[in-house]
Scaffold this motif. Structure first.
Motif, PDB file in Angstrom:
ATOM      1  N   TYR A  61       0.845  -1.186   0.000  1.00 51.47           N
ATOM      2  CA  TYR A  61       0.000   0.000   0.000  1.00 51.47           C
ATOM      3  C   TYR A  61       0.891   1.251   0.000  1.00 51.47           C
ATOM      4  CZ  TYR A  61      -3.972  -2.989   0.793  1.00 51.47           C
ATOM      5  OH  TYR A  61      -4.937  -3.948   0.635  1.00 51.47           O
ATOM      6  N   PHE A  62       0.649   2.114  -0.969  1.00 49.39           N
ATOM      7  CA  PHE A  62       1.396   3.364  -1.069  1.00 49.39           C
ATOM      8  C   PHE A  62       0.503   4.525  -0.670  1.00 49.39           C
ATOM      9  CE2 PHE A  62       5.291   2.051  -3.007  1.00 49.39           C
ATOM     10  CZ  PHE A  62       4.987   0.976  -3.822  1.00 49.39           C
ATOM     11  N   CYS A  63       1.047   5.397   0.137  1.00 50.70           N
ATOM     12  CA  CYS A  63       0.425   6.672   0.442  1.00 50.70           C
ATOM     13  C   CYS A  63       0.986   7.697  -0.544  1.00 50.70           C
ATOM     14  CB  CYS A  63       0.793   7.048   1.885  1.00 50.70           C
ATOM     15  SG  CYS A  63       0.273   8.658   2.420  1.00 50.70           S
ATOM     16  N   ALA A  64       0.138   8.599  -1.038  1.00 52.24           N
ATOM     17  CA  ALA A  64       0.598   9.618  -1.973  1.00 52.24           C
ATOM     18  C   ALA A  64      -0.095  10.935  -1.646  1.00 52.24           C
ATOM     19  CB  ALA A  64       0.306   9.215  -3.423  1.00 52.24           C
ATOM     20  N   ALA A  65       0.510  12.031  -2.049  1.00 52.46           N
ATOM     21  CA  ALA A  65      -0.052  13.341  -1.772  1.00 52.46           C
ATOM     22  C   ALA A  65       0.111  14.254  -2.981  1.00 52.46           C
ATOM     23  CB  ALA A  65       0.634  13.964  -0.551  1.00 52.46           C
ATOM     24  N   LYS A  66      -0.865  15.128  -3.156  1.00 54.85           N
ATOM     25  CA  LYS A  66      -0.841  16.076  -4.279  1.00 54.85           C
ATOM     26  C   LYS A  66      -0.812  17.496  -3.738  1.00 54.85           C
ATOM     27  CE  LYS A  66      -4.512  17.376  -6.611  1.00 54.85           C
ATOM     28  NZ  LYS A  66      -4.362  18.827  -6.661  1.00 54.85           N
ATOM     29  N   SER A  67       0.038  18.317  -4.340  1.00 62.04           N
ATOM     30  CA  SER A  67       0.113  19.716  -3.906  1.00 62.04           C
ATOM     31  C   SER A  67      -1.047  20.524  -4.458  1.00 62.04           C
ATOM     32  CB  SER A  67       1.416  20.351  -4.394  1.00 62.04           C
ATOM     33  OG  SER A  67       2.507  19.862  -3.679  1.00 62.04           O
ATOM     34  N   GLY A  68      -1.542  21.431  -3.673  1.00 62.03           N
ATOM     35  CA  GLY A  68      -2.585  22.328  -4.141  1.00 62.03           C
ATOM     36  C   GLY A  68      -2.065  23.197  -5.269  1.00 62.03           C
ATOM     37  N   GLY A  69      -2.938  23.562  -6.184  1.00 63.44           N
ATOM     38  CA  GLY A  69      -2.520  24.428  -7.264  1.00 63.44           C
ATOM     39  C   GLY A  69      -2.133  23.693  -8.519  1.00 63.44           C
ATOM     40  N   SER A  70      -1.991  22.369  -8.424  1.00 61.03           N
ATOM     41  CA  SER A  70      -1.746  21.600  -9.642  1.00 61.03           C
ATOM     42  C   SER A  70      -2.544  20.312  -9.554  1.00 61.03           C
ATOM     43  CB  SER A  70      -0.274  21.290  -9.829  1.00 61.03           C
ATOM     44  OG  SER A  70       0.123  20.224  -9.006  1.00 61.03           O
ATOM     45  N   ASN A  71      -2.953  19.801 -10.698  1.00 59.28           N
ATOM     46  CA  ASN A  71      -3.722  18.557 -10.719  1.00 59.28           C
ATOM     47  C   ASN A  71      -2.875  17.392 -11.176  1.00 59.28           C
ATOM     48  OD1 ASN A  71      -5.854  20.030  -9.898  1.00 59.28           O
ATOM     49  ND2 ASN A  71      -7.060  19.793 -11.755  1.00 59.28           N
ATOM     50  N   TYR A  72      -1.572  17.523 -10.957  1.00 59.10           N
ATOM     51  CA  TYR A  72      -0.698  16.425 -11.353  1.00 59.10           C
ATOM     52  C   TYR A  72       0.434  16.336 -10.347  1.00 59.10           C
ATOM     53  CZ  TYR A  72       1.784  20.364 -13.529  1.00 59.10           C
ATOM     54  OH  TYR A  72       2.396  21.556 -13.760  1.00 59.10           O
ATOM     55  N   LYS A  73       1.356  15.501 -10.576  1.00 57.98           N
ATOM     56  CA  LYS A  73       2.525  15.298  -9.742  1.00 57.98           C
ATOM     57  C   LYS A  73       2.176  14.890  -8.322  1.00 57.98           C
ATOM     58  CE  LYS A  73       6.346  17.570 -10.233  1.00 57.98           C
ATOM     59  NZ  LYS A  73       7.333  18.652 -10.246  1.00 57.98           N
ATOM     60  N   LEU A  74       2.123  13.583  -8.139  1.00 55.29           N
ATOM     61  CA  LEU A  74       1.938  12.996  -6.819  1.00 55.29           C
ATOM     62  C   LEU A  74       3.299  12.697  -6.203  1.00 55.29           C
ATOM     63  CD1 LEU A  74      -0.910  10.422  -7.586  1.00 55.29           C
ATOM     64  CD2 LEU A  74      -1.138  12.734  -6.645  1.00 55.29           C
ATOM     65  N   THR A  75       3.361  12.837  -4.875  1.00 56.61           N
ATOM     66  CA  THR A  75       4.551  12.432  -4.120  1.00 56.61           C
ATOM     67  C   THR A  75       4.194  11.165  -3.363  1.00 56.61           C
ATOM     68  OG1 THR A  75       5.236  14.729  -3.877  1.00 56.61           O
ATOM     69  CG2 THR A  75       6.230  13.124  -2.381  1.00 56.61           C
ATOM     70  N   PHE A  76       4.978  10.111  -3.567  1.00 55.62           N
ATOM     71  CA  PHE A  76       4.665   8.800  -3.002  1.00 55.62           C
ATOM     72  C   PHE A  76       5.546   8.474  -1.801  1.00 55.62           C
ATOM     73  CE2 PHE A  76       1.741   6.770  -5.953  1.00 55.62           C
ATOM     74  CZ  PHE A  76       1.838   7.590  -7.065  1.00 55.62           C
ATOM     75  N   GLY A  77       4.955   7.743  -0.840  1.00 52.09           N
ATOM     76  CA  GLY A  77       5.751   7.124   0.205  1.00 52.09           C
ATOM     77  C   GLY A  77       6.386   5.847  -0.318  1.00 52.09           C
ATOM     78  N   LYS A  78       7.181   5.186   0.544  1.00 51.21           N
ATOM     79  CA  LYS A  78       7.897   3.982   0.114  1.00 51.21           C
ATOM     80  C   LYS A  78       7.042   2.729   0.134  1.00 51.21           C
ATOM     81  CE  LYS A  78      12.519   5.542   1.370  1.00 51.21           C
ATOM     82  NZ  LYS A  78      13.757   5.232   2.121  1.00 51.21           N
ATOM     83  N   GLY A  79       5.886   2.803   0.754  1.00 52.36           N
ATOM     84  CA  GLY A  79       4.988   1.666   0.747  1.00 52.36           C
ATOM     85  C   GLY A  79       5.074   0.812   2.005  1.00 52.36           C
ATOM     86  N   THR A  80       3.967   0.139   2.320  1.00 52.50           N
ATOM     87  CA  THR A  80       3.894  -0.822   3.421  1.00 52.50           C
ATOM     88  C   THR A  80       3.330  -2.119   2.869  1.00 52.50           C
ATOM     89  OG1 THR A  80       3.520   0.874   5.107  1.00 52.50           O
ATOM     90  CG2 THR A  80       2.832  -1.364   5.645  1.00 52.50           C
ATOM     91  N   LEU A  81       4.049  -3.213   3.108  1.00 52.27           N
ATOM     92  CA  LEU A  81       3.575  -4.529   2.680  1.00 52.27           C
ATOM     93  C   LEU A  81       2.626  -5.076   3.736  1.00 52.27           C
ATOM     94  CD1 LEU A  81       3.594  -7.055   0.887  1.00 52.27           C
ATOM     95  CD2 LEU A  81       5.626  -7.817   2.160  1.00 52.27           C
ATOM     96  N   LEU A  82       1.362  -5.234   3.352  1.00 51.73           N
ATOM     97  CA  LEU A  82       0.362  -5.815   4.240  1.00 51.73           C
ATOM     98  C   LEU A  82       0.182  -7.292   3.915  1.00 51.73           C
ATOM     99  CD1 LEU A  82      -1.966  -5.601   6.336  1.00 51.73           C
ATOM    100  CD2 LEU A  82      -3.473  -5.043   4.419  1.00 51.73           C
ATOM    101  N   THR A  83       0.273  -8.124   4.934  1.00 53.04           N
ATOM    102  CA  THR A  83       0.005  -9.552   4.787  1.00 53.04           C
ATOM    103  C   THR A  83      -1.161  -9.895   5.700  1.00 53.04           C
ATOM    104  OG1 THR A  83       2.346 -10.000   4.357  1.00 53.04           O
ATOM    105  CG2 THR A  83       0.954 -11.886   4.942  1.00 53.04           C
ATOM    106  N   VAL A  84      -2.217 -10.425   5.100  1.00 49.05           N
ATOM    107  CA  VAL A  84      -3.382 -10.856   5.873  1.00 49.05           C
ATOM    108  C   VAL A  84      -3.378 -12.370   5.906  1.00 49.05           C
ATOM    109  CG1 VAL A  84      -5.887 -10.789   6.091  1.00 49.05           C
ATOM    110  CG2 VAL A  84      -4.660  -8.808   5.151  1.00 49.05           C
ATOM    111  N   ASN A  85      -3.219 -12.910   7.096  1.00 49.94           N
ATOM    112  CA  ASN A  85      -3.104 -14.363   7.268  1.00 49.94           C
ATOM    113  C   ASN A  85      -4.474 -15.005   7.494  1.00 49.94           C
ATOM    114  OD1 ASN A  85      -0.125 -14.406   7.297  1.00 49.94           O
ATOM    115  ND2 ASN A  85      -0.403 -13.214   9.169  1.00 49.94           N
ATOM    116  N   PRO A  86      -4.757 -16.110   6.770  1.00 51.52           N
ATOM    117  CA  PRO A  86      -6.064 -16.777   6.926  1.00 51.52           C
ATOM    118  C   PRO A  86      -6.214 -17.394   8.317  1.00 51.52           C
ATOM    119  CG  PRO A  86      -4.881 -17.562   4.969  1.00 51.52           C
ATOM    120  CD  PRO A  86      -3.929 -16.716   5.757  1.00 51.52           C
TER     121      PRO A  86
END
Lengths: 113, 114
Positions: A88-113
């Protein structure tokens, strides 16, 4: 300078329980925050977003909470399912533009049965 | 709609070789992007385009070139491949009228330079 940080590289939860993925940011000019889900060998897919003027957005099993004073957001998945296992990646967009997202490095989620 | 398509899916290059990664979208999006993802890292923006004929550098443009002659296509050119360019490359597009700015990604190209 990492403007979007996901400090937990991985998270493991049991099926049926709640998964909470966290994200911190430093730039007060971000106006939208997004979560993406990525399965192995696939591209990221958009999951849910929240405006900076809101504190909560819900879509089915997924809820995103935003705490602007703490510059922190979290993604809650309830109940967690094995098919939610992904990065799962978190991302953020700066106000004033509708493009260019800044991404985090991600978190690996494991859901065990 | 096919969405965002990328070719090839995999490629192995020798040091010093060149290649073009292809990207196309059929959603009539104005904005297109190239990212690379290295293991354990997030997505780093290489180049982006806000419309046909307009391109600009992202965070990590060195060693790459792009062109945008049509709305649909946004190829990424690697000249003189180096081992540091071993990565997974993602192309994405977005609608300029969407305030959220959500981007739609292709399936990726896994490139190895040896």
């Amino acid at each position: 300078d990492q403007q979007v940080k996901q400090n937990s590289p991985s998270l493991s939860v049991q099926e049926g329980r709640i998964s909470i993925l966290n994200c911190d940011y430093t730039n007060s000019m971000f106006d939208y925050f997004l979560w993406y889900k990525k399965y192995p060998a696939e591209g990221p897919t958009f999951l849910i977003s929240i405006s900076s003027i809101k504190d909560k957005n819900e879509d089915g099993r997924f809820t995103v909470f935003l705490n602007k004073s703490a510059k922190h957001l979290s993604l809650h998945i309830v109940p967690s399912q094995p098919g939610d296992s992904a990065v799962y990646f978190c991302a953020a967009k700066s106000g004033g533009s509708n493009y260019k997202l800044t991404f985090g490095k991600g978190t690996l989620l494991t859901v065990n049965p | 709609n096919a969405g965002v398509t990328q070719t090839p899916k995999f490629r192995i290059l020798k040091i010093g070789q060149s290649m073009t990664l292809q990207c196309a979208q059929d959603m009539n999006h104005n904005y297109m992007y190239w990212y690379r993802q290295d293991p354990g890292m997030g997505l780093k923006l290489i180049y982006y385009s806000v419309g046909a004929g307009i391109t600009d550098k992202g965070e990590v443009p060195n060693g790459y070139n792009v062109s945008r002659s049509t709305t649909e296509d946004f190829p990424l050119r690697l000249e003189l491949a180096a081992p540091s360019q071993t990565s997974v490359y993602f192309c994405a597009s977005s609608d300029r009228d969407r305030m959220i700015g959500e981007q739609y990604f292709g399936p990726g190209t896994r490139l190895t330079v040896t």
